[in-house]
Design an enzyme around this catalytic site. Structure first.
Site, PDB file in Angstrom:
ATOM      1  N   GLU A  82      19.717 -17.769 -63.582  1.00 56.20           N
ATOM      2  CA  GLU A  82      20.339 -18.467 -64.703  1.00 56.20           C
ATOM      3  C   GLU A  82      20.291 -17.598 -65.961  1.00 56.20           C
ATOM      4  O   GLU A  82      21.264 -17.520 -66.718  1.00 56.20           O
ATOM      5  CB  GLU A  82      19.603 -19.795 -64.994  1.00 56.20           C
ATOM      6  N   GLY A  95       3.559  -8.566 -27.774  1.00 58.89           N
ATOM      7  CA  GLY A  95       4.398  -8.574 -26.572  1.00 58.89           C
ATOM      8  C   GLY A  95       4.477  -9.946 -25.946  1.00 58.89           C
ATOM      9  O   GLY A  95       4.465 -10.969 -26.639  1.00 58.89           O
TER      10      GLY A  95
HETATM   11  N1  LIG Z   1      10.682  -5.435 -25.722  1.00 62.53           N
HETATM   12  C1  LIG Z   1       9.981  -5.811 -26.758  1.00 62.53           C
HETATM   13  O1  LIG Z   1      10.510  -6.318 -27.751  1.00 62.53           O
HETATM   14  C2  LIG Z   1       8.495  -5.591 -26.764  1.00 62.53           C
HETATM   15  C3  LIG Z   1       7.752  -5.854 -27.937  1.00 62.53           C
HETATM   16  C4  LIG Z   1       6.381  -5.681 -27.893  1.00 62.53           C
HETATM   17  C5  LIG Z   1       5.768  -5.279 -26.710  1.00 62.53           C
HETATM   18  N2  LIG Z   1       6.518  -5.014 -25.613  1.00 62.53           N
HETATM   19  C6  LIG Z   1       5.881  -4.623 -24.348  1.00 62.53           C
HETATM   20  O2  LIG Z   1       4.999  -5.670 -23.986  1.00 62.53           O
HETATM   21  C7  LIG Z   1       3.928  -5.136 -23.236  1.00 62.53           C
HETATM   22  C8  LIG Z   1       2.645  -5.654 -23.861  1.00 62.53           C
HETATM   23  O3  LIG Z   1       2.613  -7.047 -23.674  1.00 62.53           O
HETATM   24  P1  LIG Z   1       1.233  -7.808 -23.713  1.00 62.53           P
HETATM   25  O4  LIG Z   1       1.480  -9.230 -23.347  1.00 62.53           O
HETATM   26  O5  LIG Z   1       0.250  -7.031 -22.921  1.00 62.53           O
HETATM   27  O6  LIG Z   1       0.807  -7.592 -25.215  1.00 62.53           O
HETATM   28  P2  LIG Z   1       0.623  -8.484 -26.496  1.00 62.53           P
HETATM   29  O7  LIG Z   1       1.191  -9.831 -26.337  1.00 62.53           O
HETATM   30  O8  LIG Z   1       1.060  -7.655 -27.634  1.00 62.53           O
HETATM   31  O9  LIG Z   1      -0.945  -8.557 -26.573  1.00 62.53           O
HETATM   32  C9  LIG Z   1      -1.645  -9.457 -25.758  1.00 62.53           C
HETATM   33  C10 LIG Z   1      -3.086  -9.483 -26.200  1.00 62.53           C
HETATM   34  O10 LIG Z   1      -3.152 -10.003 -27.515  1.00 62.53           O
HETATM   35  C11 LIG Z   1      -4.424 -10.580 -27.691  1.00 62.53           C
HETATM   36  N3  LIG Z   1      -4.330 -11.916 -28.268  1.00 62.53           N
HETATM   37  C12 LIG Z   1      -5.075 -12.381 -29.287  1.00 62.53           C
HETATM   38  N4  LIG Z   1      -4.774 -13.638 -29.563  1.00 62.53           N
HETATM   39  C13 LIG Z   1      -3.803 -14.001 -28.700  1.00 62.53           C
HETATM   40  C14 LIG Z   1      -3.121 -15.233 -28.504  1.00 62.53           C
HETATM   41  N5  LIG Z   1      -3.339 -16.317 -29.258  1.00 62.53           N
HETATM   42  N6  LIG Z   1      -2.202 -15.273 -27.524  1.00 62.53           N
HETATM   43  C15 LIG Z   1      -1.927 -14.197 -26.767  1.00 62.53           C
HETATM   44  N7  LIG Z   1      -2.573 -13.007 -26.901  1.00 62.53           N
HETATM   45  C16 LIG Z   1      -3.509 -12.922 -27.873  1.00 62.53           C
HETATM   46  C17 LIG Z   1      -5.060 -10.645 -26.323  1.00 62.53           C
HETATM   47  O11 LIG Z   1      -5.940  -9.545 -26.203  1.00 62.53           O
HETATM   48  P3  LIG Z   1      -7.425  -9.638 -26.755  1.00 62.53           P
HETATM   49  O12 LIG Z   1      -8.111 -10.576 -25.832  1.00 62.53           O
HETATM   50  O13 LIG Z   1      -7.887  -8.263 -26.766  1.00 62.53           O
HETATM   51  O14 LIG Z   1      -7.328 -10.240 -28.116  1.00 62.53           O
HETATM   52  C18 LIG Z   1      -3.915 -10.397 -25.377  1.00 62.53           C
HETATM   53  O15 LIG Z   1      -4.304  -9.787 -24.171  1.00 62.53           O
HETATM   54  C19 LIG Z   1       4.054  -3.629 -23.308  1.00 62.53           C
HETATM   55  O16 LIG Z   1       4.638  -3.178 -22.102  1.00 62.53           O
HETATM   56  C20 LIG Z   1       5.007  -3.410 -24.457  1.00 62.53           C
HETATM   57  O17 LIG Z   1       5.766  -2.216 -24.282  1.00 62.53           O
HETATM   58  C21 LIG Z   1       7.858  -5.175 -25.611  1.00 62.53           C
END
Ligand SMILES: NC(=O)c1ccc[n+]([C@@H]2O[C@H](COP(=O)([O-])OP(=O)(O)OC[C@H]3O[C@@H](n4cnc5c(N)ncnc54)[C@H](OP(=O)(O)O)[C@@H]3O)[C@@H](O)[C@H]2O)c1
Length: 380
Positions: free
Chosen positions: A64, A310
């Site tokens: 504004e 992820g």
């Molecule tokens: N295409 C895409 O857009 C994209 C984007 C990102 C990743 N990626 C791919 O995804 C893969 C990784 O996936 P991811 O499932 O292993 O990884 P993530 O979802 O990034 O991490 C999972 C970890 O996060 C921690 N975490 C903490 N709080 C959480 C909660 N409330 N819920 C879920 N997890 C929680 C846990 O580990 P802790 O127990 O250690 O806390 C869990 O094991 C890789 O291959 C990557 O290249 C792809």
């Protein structure tokens, strides 16, 4: 209440045309204005624009005031079109209601009301000073434009955008865990643009270990502020040399608190802006409790959070119905059943229980397609 003369269909249509211009101006503030709302203002006298403006950044002049300065004396007797109810408070700038009254505008047309307990109430102040006020013109568009602002004010929590890149068959990484890069450079630029718009970007420790992302906005020529980097890391798995801990932006590692520990915080990097914040674990054992995480981010004045994966973290946010906007980048590639699925964890077993989304937009960007969705909460 609106005065009857202004409720006619013809005057509403005319008001809508000027308001559309004000909404277009407001959108210019999108990359710079957070945590403030986008606001545009157009001053019209005798059927012509005599001044216009938009709010560019917090602490800077409101729309504004910019429009009134542009109009000068021509503002007297003009109709002011404002996308958000003019503020009544003295923050870093003076109240806009006062500026409008001092300039002598004859009428103020408002798109969306300001629910803020501090700044709201501008329409009443103007009416009390005998200015004709019309509200609700293109209100839906104005609320959608500032969805982040309204969500933060009304829920007290950050607006959560989940962005994910998937193959045609819904996989986010190949069988060997590689996901860089599923999409082409143009879609990746759009992902960087999203980082510029939000206050914080989050991934899980799994993504840090797999991809070692930096999570900053690296658009060519970008000189704005970087989002806070957030890692969900309940078991302290983020390596000390992870790139997300570099000096290019501050980072918070959310770790699981010991039972009974309310949520201690501590700085772990002497030279780097890295903080470790302990919050309770989720009841389902998936990691940190996401509602507590969002509350902790709200305490840090984070109004918008971009979740970049992820699949475990995405699954947790979606299962808890904490995603307010889903942005899916679909790449024309097939990864097959060994590829990592978009979501892991328990999910609806029947179509009747599957959460549905409204499609807000579909756009081809290079070879990829970007689909923007919002949860259909009425169906839930
Ligand atoms: N295409 C895409 O857009 C994209 C984007 C990102 C990743 N990626 C791919 O995804 C893969 C990784 O996936 P991811 O499932 O292993 O990884 P993530 O979802 O990034 O991490 C999972 C970890 O996060 C921690 N975490 C903490 N709080 C959480 C909660 N409330 N819920 C879920 N997890 C929680 C846990 O580990 P802790 O127990 O250690 O806390 C869990 O094991 C890789 O291959 C990557 O290249 C792809």
């Amino acid at each position: 209440m609106d005065r009857p003369a202004d409720a006619s269909a013809a005057s509403r249509a005319q008001h809508a045309a000027w308001m559309r211009r004000a909404l277009d101006l407001a959108a210019r503030g999108r990359p710079t204005v957070s945590p403030n709302p986008m606001v545009g203002c157009v001053l019209v006298r005798d059927g012509s624009i005599v001044g216009e403006g938009w709010h560019e950044r917090a602490g800077g002049p409101h729309a504004e005031v910019v429009a009134l300065e542009a109009a000068g004396e021509a503002a007297a007797g003009a109709v002011a079109y404002v996308t958000l109810e003019p503020c009544t408070h003295t923050g870093r700038t003076g109240p806009c209601t006062k500026a409008l009254l001092a300039a002598g505008v004859s009428q103020v047309v408002i798109a969306a009301e300001d629910p803020s307990p501090v700044a709201g109430g501008g329409a009443e102040v103007l009416r009390a000073a005998d200015v004709l006020v019309v509200t609700g013109v293109l209100a839906e568009e104005a609320r959608a434009q500032n969805a982040v602002f309204f969500h933060r004010l009304e829920s007290g929590r950050p607006f959560v955008i989940a962005k994910v890149a998937v193959s045609l068959d819904g996989r986010i990484a190949a069988g060997d865990g590689t996901s860089q890069w599923l999409t082409g450079p143009a879609a990746r630029q759009r992902a960087h643009a999203l980082r510029a718009e939000v206050d914080a970007v989050a991934v899980g420790s799994g993504t840090v270990l797999a991809d070692d992302p930096v999570l900053t906005c690296r658009l060519p020529g970008y000189s704005g502020s970087q989002p806070l980097r957030v890692v969900l890391d309940s078991r302290h798995r983020t390596p000390s040399d992870a790139r997300v801990l570099d000096a290019s932006a501050p980072t918070v590692l959310f770790v699981a608190a010991d039972p009974g520990d309310g949520g201690a915080a501590g700085v772990i990097g002497e030279l780097r802006a890295v903080e470790r914040c302990a919050i309770p674990e989720a009841a389902d054992g998936s990691g940190v409790d996401l509602e507590r995480l969002l509350d902790a981010l709200a305490d840090r004045a984070i109004g918008s959070l971009l979740v970049e994966g992820g699949s475990a973290v995405l699954g947790s946010f979606l299962r808890a119905d904490l995603v307010d906007r889903l942005v899916v980048h679909v790449a024309p590639v097939l990864l097959g059943e060994r590829g990592r699925p978009l979501l892991v964890g328990p999910w609806a077993s029947s179509l009747a229980d599957a959460p549905r989304f409204d499609t807000l937009g579909v756009e081809q960007v290079g070879p990829d397609v970007i689909i923007t969705l919002s949860p259909d909460r009425e169906e839930r």
